[in-house]
Design a protein around this motif. Structure first.
Motif, mmCIF file in Angstrom:
data_model
loop_
_atom_site.group_PDB
_atom_site.id
_atom_site.type_symbol
_atom_site.label_atom_id
_atom_site.label_comp_id
_atom_site.label_asym_id
_atom_site.label_seq_id
_atom_site.Cartn_x
_atom_site.Cartn_y
_atom_site.Cartn_z
ATOM 1 N N HIS A 199 -8.601 -0.772 3.356
ATOM 2 C CA HIS A 199 -9.091 -1.806 2.440
ATOM 3 C C HIS A 199 -8.559 -3.358 2.879
ATOM 4 O O HIS A 199 -9.231 -4.252 2.960
ATOM 5 N N ARG A 236 -7.449 -7.019 -4.817
ATOM 6 C CA ARG A 236 -6.966 -5.815 -5.325
ATOM 7 C C ARG A 236 -7.293 -4.648 -4.522
ATOM 8 O O ARG A 236 -8.465 -4.616 -4.101
ATOM 9 N N MET A 237 -6.120 -3.645 -4.395
ATOM 10 C CA MET A 237 -6.736 -2.657 -3.581
ATOM 11 C C MET A 237 -7.007 -1.475 -4.465
ATOM 12 O O MET A 237 -6.905 -1.624 -5.905
ATOM 13 N N GLU A 245 -6.261 4.683 2.249
ATOM 14 C CA GLU A 245 -7.377 4.062 1.771
ATOM 15 C C GLU A 245 -7.035 2.438 1.504
ATOM 16 O O GLU A 245 -7.766 1.461 1.804
ATOM 17 N N GLU A 246 -5.787 2.288 0.895
ATOM 18 C CA GLU A 246 -5.337 0.886 0.817
ATOM 19 C C GLU A 246 -5.170 0.072 2.257
ATOM 20 O O GLU A 246 -5.619 -1.073 2.093
ATOM 21 N N PRO A 267 0.727 -1.110 -0.093
ATOM 22 C CA PRO A 267 0.102 0.122 0.104
ATOM 23 C C PRO A 267 0.886 1.397 -0.111
ATOM 24 O O PRO A 267 1.874 1.215 0.357
ATOM 25 N N SER A 280 -4.481 3.647 -7.216
ATOM 26 C CA SER A 280 -3.773 4.735 -6.829
ATOM 27 C C SER A 280 -3.870 5.942 -7.764
ATOM 28 O O SER A 280 -4.380 5.642 -8.816
#
Length: 144
Positions: free
Chosen positions: A88, A139-140, A84-85, A80, A143
């Protein structure tokens, strides 16, 4: 023979066994991926709070970790870079915990396995009170 929390025999039908094994396999794959990601994050070098021209407010951070390949060391790019990642990953952990709790509830008695875990296409889903709770995508979020 399995028994429920009241020591009554827990009869597993063929459908129950298929749902149980499917749920366990999906849960294991997710748990294994999460623990691998956790280890990479834990043993990485974190660079937080360094502004640059593209990110003057430091919304992104850098997590540096290398893996051995046939060609030498290569950076792991899938870690990450944004809050936000990480969020997740947190949601994936929470969903995996829900799946583990549901398996336990099925084996302990109150829920029926074949009604709690159902196959949808190639994937298994957890259903609680008719609410569908699939495992989250690995999957994140994309970006910037």
């Amino acid at each position: 023979m399995r028994v429920d929390t009241l020591d009554k025999p827990l009869d597993l039908t063929i459908q129950d066994r298929e749902a149980l094994f499917g749920a366990l396999k999906a849960t294991y794959r997710e748990y294994d991926d999460l623990q691998s990601t956790r280890n990479k994050l834990l043993h990485a070098t974190w660079l937080i709070g360094y502004p640059d021209h593209d990110d003057p407010t430091c919304e992104r951070f850098d997590v540096q970790k290398y893996a051995a390949t046939a060609m030498g060391l290569a950076p792991i790019e899938s870690l990450p870079k944004r809050k936000e990642e990480l969020e997740h990953l947190t949601k994936r952990c929470e969903m995996t915990r829900s799946w583990i709790a549901a398996v336990h509830a099925c084996l302990g008695g109150p829920f029926l396995i074949k009604e709690t875990f159902k196959r949808e296409g190639n994937d298994w889903c957890l259903f609680i009170n008719e609410r569908k709770m699939p495992l989250l995508e690995k999957r994140m979020p994309p970006s910037d």
